[in-house]
Enzyme design. Structure first.
Site, PDB file in Angstrom:
ATOM      1  NE  ARG A   1      -4.202   0.095   1.739  1.00  0.00           N
ATOM      2  CZ  ARG A   1      -5.297   0.510   1.095  1.00  0.00           C
ATOM      3  NH1 ARG A   1      -5.453   1.791   0.817  1.00  0.00           N
ATOM      4  NH2 ARG A   1      -6.240  -0.328   0.746  1.00  0.00           N
TER       5      ARG A   1
ATOM      6  CD  GLU B   1      -7.305   2.549   6.551  1.00  0.00           C
ATOM      7  OE1 GLU B   1      -8.044   2.176   5.622  1.00  0.00           O
ATOM      8  OE2 GLU B   1      -6.193   2.045   6.776  1.00  0.00           O
TER       9      GLU B   1
HETATM   10  N1  MTE Z   1     -12.451   5.219  14.606  1.00  0.00           N
HETATM   11  C1  MTE Z   1     -12.615   4.838  15.886  1.00  0.00           C
HETATM   12  N2  MTE Z   1     -13.380   5.571  16.699  1.00  0.00           N
HETATM   13  N3  MTE Z   1     -11.995   3.718  16.367  1.00  0.00           N
HETATM   14  C2  MTE Z   1     -11.179   2.949  15.568  1.00  0.00           C
HETATM   15  O1  MTE Z   1     -10.631   1.942  16.015  1.00  0.00           O
HETATM   16  N4  MTE Z   1     -10.196   2.648  13.322  1.00  0.00           N
HETATM   17  C3  MTE Z   1      -9.792   3.291  12.078  1.00  0.00           C
HETATM   18  C4  MTE Z   1     -10.960   4.082  11.489  1.00  0.00           C
HETATM   19  N5  MTE Z   1     -11.563   4.916  12.483  1.00  0.00           N
HETATM   20  C5  MTE Z   1     -10.997   3.350  14.202  1.00  0.00           C
HETATM   21  C6  MTE Z   1     -11.693   4.508  13.768  1.00  0.00           C
HETATM   22  C7  MTE Z   1      -9.320   2.341  11.087  1.00  0.00           C
HETATM   23  S1  MTE Z   1      -7.716   1.826  11.140  1.00  0.00           S
HETATM   24  C8  MTE Z   1     -10.130   1.863  10.108  1.00  0.00           C
HETATM   25  S2  MTE Z   1      -9.557   0.825   8.917  1.00  0.00           S
HETATM   26  C9  MTE Z   1     -11.542   2.247  10.026  1.00  0.00           C
HETATM   27  O2  MTE Z   1     -11.935   3.149  11.052  1.00  0.00           O
HETATM   28  C10 MTE Z   1     -12.413   1.004  10.137  1.00  0.00           C
HETATM   29  O3  MTE Z   1     -13.755   1.315  10.154  1.00  0.00           O
HETATM   30  P1  MTE Z   1     -14.568   1.624   8.812  1.00  0.00           P
HETATM   31  O4  MTE Z   1     -14.193   0.553   7.839  1.00  0.00           O
HETATM   32  O5  MTE Z   1     -15.975   1.533   9.237  1.00  0.00           O
HETATM   33  O6  MTE Z   1     -14.177   2.977   8.338  1.00  0.00           O
HETATM   34  N1  HPA Z   2      -6.042  -2.579   4.322  1.00  0.00           N
HETATM   35  C1  HPA Z   2      -6.223  -3.056   5.569  1.00  0.00           C
HETATM   36  N2  HPA Z   2      -6.070  -4.304   5.885  1.00  0.00           N
HETATM   37  C2  HPA Z   2      -5.691  -5.154   4.935  1.00  0.00           C
HETATM   38  C3  HPA Z   2      -5.479  -4.732   3.624  1.00  0.00           C
HETATM   39  C4  HPA Z   2      -5.660  -3.373   3.306  1.00  0.00           C
HETATM   40  O1  HPA Z   2      -5.475  -2.926   2.167  1.00  0.00           O
HETATM   41  N3  HPA Z   2      -5.098  -5.802   2.898  1.00  0.00           N
HETATM   42  C5  HPA Z   2      -5.075  -6.832   3.774  1.00  0.00           C
HETATM   43  N4  HPA Z   2      -5.440  -6.447   5.001  1.00  0.00           N
HETATM   44 MO1  MOS Z   3      -7.457  -0.142   9.545  1.00  0.00          MO
HETATM   45  S1  MOS Z   3      -5.399   0.054   9.652  1.00  0.00           S
HETATM   46  O1  MOS Z   3      -7.358  -0.893   7.969  1.00  0.00           O
HETATM   47  O2  MOS Z   3      -7.700  -1.394  10.663  1.00  0.00           O
END
Ligand code: MTE
Ligand code: HPA
Ligand code: MOS
Length: 770
Positions: free
Chosen positions: A313, A717
């Site tokens: 990534r 993210e």
């Molecule tokens: N927000 C909160 N409050 N707590 C979390 O652990 N994780 C982050 C983001 N926002 C997180 C967060 C990460 S690393 C990811 S990948 C995404 O939320 C996952 O949730 P989503 O797929 O619903 O966006």
């Molecule tokens: N994002 C987060 N987690 C993952 C991914 C990615 O692109 N690929 C495999 N695990």
């Molecule tokens: Mo988020 S780093 O893809 O849990």
């Protein structure tokens, strides 16, 4: 034609009140059955050593201890590696990081268990550890083979370019510091079945890994997660806690809880990959990059874990929002005797983006131009220069609009000149400003993970029960999916209940990660809804002899067919009495994506998220201290399902990124001992660090071109990377100390110490060159 109705409802997080009042149930809040035991883990005090002898006799004798487990108690797979082997639960011969679990105990209380593990006597034969990226590069010590992407002929292009720069750059590691630490609670059931509660982003893999460890079938392990108190990637893998807990429960046949102490959590579990990059760049007089060669090396720790995907990534985001005509990127996945680095919000993308932003910033300083203009000069265009270095055509580019709008809205140009004046008139305090763009690709780059399932029931009273494969970690996915489902049924929000994620209801789920939880699970839930609707509609048509139906509308608790209208609840009642199914599973898999990992080309992402931010800072050149005076953000969330939750994600993501780039510093001694293990030694942003002025806006024109739920775009993210502007504003303030004539050497995190060092280095360079 079907009229599309977009949800755009600012609704509080469904657990907001419970979060703040303490009524929300986390794993540690579940009632413990009588006889529950408590675990603790004994871990290695060496980073690299052979285990000569483990004497646990005093541990066994310690008060309250019921059992002790070591590697010989594992009946099946002694590994929790998600993709590759290399993460033993307990290593049998060799330890590979300080903090590596070696054994565990179950005792009658947590305190007694924690006391007991300290009584182990372990004899090591110490081996020389490799701790830093540079050492690993020198020794060619890697967890996986690196990759190389090339487009065009960068060597030639650099030679032909009018201007040239080279250098190196570092970004730091980061501790997840979720509020709820790693915890698991396992209850043995009949026939050796296990019920596992775990604070994880990945229940299905928890299930598989525990089953393999115990040599049992996956159908004997059920994993349940109501919510987790933050994961941020730190609970995407990290299956050690739940595996060890399950092993203790399996051996004792008693319920066991394992809750890591915060220090142990920080010591034992993986963090963000820190990166070192080397670059050579050729560019023209307006700063357009003509040729770029870049090497990206990261500290992966002792095993591969998710490092392959994370470093990939980084390669995929080395362009950020910029068209790179001639480019070569190569990565090095360094194996070190530190805890295995793992997923962290941004997942390597942010590290790649910081590397290119540093290069662009240096180019602008070299040419003595406003970095904002150089950034714009390099942007992808809409109809040309729109193919990424991995061959994906960018079809949804809105970065110019966002950037221009934000420049205007934040009054960037005026403030840019004002700051220069301020710096002329102030000797010790210096100000800086920067605007940075974000383009972040959405989808798991591991293609098969882009799938999700859901299960929807309607009970005879018309209430809806919903289960999906996603994990609620504070981000609000449950609220948003309940909004999608209640809207699809035309019901009020309170009619829908989302239950715990449960591997026995929705199988084979992917981790809640890659910002895709709502995109994937929301779509699966809507698929289930549409199947139930089909049943209902068929039934109504038959019963009321309705033909030629054009459009069925579900709204305000009514189902409207042409001119006829039926009460939802009555239809449900009748359907039940007529033996119509009111329950369905749903499934979704992301369309369009494909990626050839060997050639490193294709379409790894369904869509991109765009955003930009402007930050103004003040630094104290005597102490290196810094204050964020003002931040302006414009973030594309498509048609946001719930703008209130998206704003929370944008603000939270930004501040977490700010922590990564300015104050959070993970430190290992040369012998591999981590020294930053609690809030007293590891600094995360506090409420007083939040920008003094913090203007966050969602891009109103935003709309996902792709067929994503509600035409929304995720805000999981991407907002973390908005914080890049904080770092480059600090660098701008440092540059003012050399009257903007010299390019500062500043690495991330820009802690007060690093800022002072950068200022000193800059002043020395000026002194020796004049
Ligand atoms: N927000 C909160 N409050 N707590 C979390 O652990 N994780 C982050 C983001 N926002 C997180 C967060 C990460 S690393 C990811 S990948 C995404 O939320 C996952 O949730 P989503 O797929 O619903 O966006
Ligand atoms: N994002 C987060 N987690 C993952 C991914 C990615 O692109 N690929 C495999 N695990
Ligand atoms: Mo988020 S780093 O893809 O849990």
């Amino acid at each position: 034609m079907k009229k599309t109705f977009f949800i755009n409802e600012k609704r509080p997080h469904d657990s907001a009140r419970k979060h703040v009042s303490g009524l929300a149930d986390y794993t540690d809040d579940i009632n413990e059955p009588h006889g529950t035991l408590h675990g603790a883990v004994g871990w290695s005090k060496q980073a690299h050593a052979l285990i000569k002898k483990i004497d646990l006799s005093e541990v066994w004798k310690s008060e309250g201890v019921i059992t002790v487990i070591t590697t010989s108690d594992i009946p099946g797979r002694n590994d929790v590696g998600p993709v590759f082997n290399g993460d033993p639960i307990f290593p049998s011969k060799k330890v590979e990081f300080y903090g590596q679990p070696l054994f565990a105990v179950a005792a009658t209380t947590t305190e007694l268990a924690r006391k007991a593990v300290l009584k182990a006597k372990i004899v090591y034969k110490i081996l020389k550890p490799i701790i830093t990226i540079k050492e690993a590069l020198k020794k060619k010590n890697f967890v996986l083979k690196g990759k190389k992407i090339q487009r065009g002929n960068p060597t030639n292009a650099i030679l032909k370019s009018k201007n040239f720069l080279k250098g190196n750059f570092t970004t730091g590691s980061q501790e997840h510091f979720y509020l709820e630490g790693q915890v698991a609670f396992v209850i043995p059931k009949e026939d050796k079945d296990l019920l596992v509660y775990s604070s994880t982003q990945h229940p299905s893999e928890t299930q598989q890994i525990i089953a393999k460890m115990l040599n049992q079938k996956s159908n004997s392990v059920t994993v349940l997660v109501r919510r987790i108190g933050g994961g941020f990637g730190g609970k995407e893998t990290n299956f050690l806690t739940s595996s060890i807990c399950a092993l203790l429960a399996s051996k004792t046949n008693k319920p066991v809880k394992l809750r890591l102490d915060r220090d142990d959590d920080i010591i034992m579990t993986g963090k963000r990959h820190d990166f070192y990059s080397d670059f050579e760049v050729g560019f023209n007089d307006v700063g357009v990059i003509e040729g770029l060669k870049i090497k990206l090396a990261s500290r992966c720790g002792m095993s591969a874990d998710l490092s392959g995907a994370i470093n990939e990534r980084a390669l995929l985001h080395i362009d950020n929002a910029y068209y790179l005509s001639n480019v070569q990127v190569q990565n090095y996945l360094c194996k070190t005797n530190t805890v295995s680095s793992t997923a962290f919000r941004g997942f390597g993308g942010n590290q790649g983006m910081m590397a290119i932003e540093n290069i662009i910033d240096n180019i602008a300083r070299y040419l003595e131009k406003d970095p904002a203009q150089v950034r714009k000069n390099n942007f992808y265009k809409k109809n040309s220069k729109n193919i990424t270095h991995y061959g994906m055509k960018i079809e949804d580019n809105v970065i110019q609009e966002i950037f221009n709008r934000l420049i205007k809205k934040s009054n960037y140009k005026k403030r840019y000149s004002k700051i220069k004046k301020f710096n002329l008139n102030n000797r010790y305090l210096k100000k800086g400003i920067a605007i940075t763009p974000v383009k972040f690709g959405i989808s798991f780059t591991t293609i098969h993970l882009n799938q999700a399932g859901a299960l929807v029931h309607i009970y005879t009273d018309g209430s809806v029960y919903l289960n999906h494969g996603g994990i609620e970690m504070g981000q609000g996915t449950n609220t948003k999916i309940a909004q999608l489902v209640s809207n699809a049924f035309g019901l009020s929000y309170d009619k829908v209940k989302i239950s715990s994620t449960n591997t026995s209801k929705v199988p084979n789920t992917s981790a809640s990660a890659a910002s895709s939880t709502t995109d994937l699970n929301g779509a699966a839930a809507l698929n289930a809804v549409s199947k139930i609707k089909e049943n209902l509609e068929k039934f109504i048509k038959k019963k009321y002899n309705i033909k030629n139906i054009k459009n069925v509308v579900y709204k305000n608790g009514l189902i409207k067919f042409n001119k006829k209208s039926f009460k939802f609840n009555s239809v449900i009642q009748e359907a039940y009495l007529n033996r119509i199914s009111l329950s369905s599973s749903g499934f979704y898999s992301t369309p369009k994506i494909q990626f050839n990992k060997k050639m490193f080309s294709g379409r790894p992402f369904l869509y991109f998220c765009y955003g930009a931010s402007v930050t103004e800072v003040t630094i104290d050149t005597l102490t290196g201290e810094n204050i964020i005076d003002r931040v302006d953000i414009l973030q594309d969330a498509g048609k946001a399902i719930n703008p209130a939750l998206e704003l929370g994600q944008i603000e939270g993501g930004f501040v977490q990124g700010q922590g990564w780039l300015t104050m959070e510093e993970v430190n290992w001694k040369p012998n591999g001992q981590i020294t930053t293990i609690s809030p007293s030694t590891y600094k995360i942003p506090a409420s007083s660090d939040i920008p003094k002025i913090f203007n966050v806006e969602i891009f109103k024109q935003g709309k996902n071109k792709e067929n994503v739920v509600n035409k929304s775009k995720t805000t999981g993210e991407p907002p973390l990377m908005l914080a890049m502007s904080v770092f480059y504003a600090i660098k701008d303030a440092v540059a003012s100390a050399g009257e903007y004539k010299v390019i500062p050497k500043l690495d991330a995190p820009a802690t007060p110490e690093k800022i002072l060092m950068s200022l000193n280095e800059l002043k020395n360079r000026i002194r020796y060159s004049s």
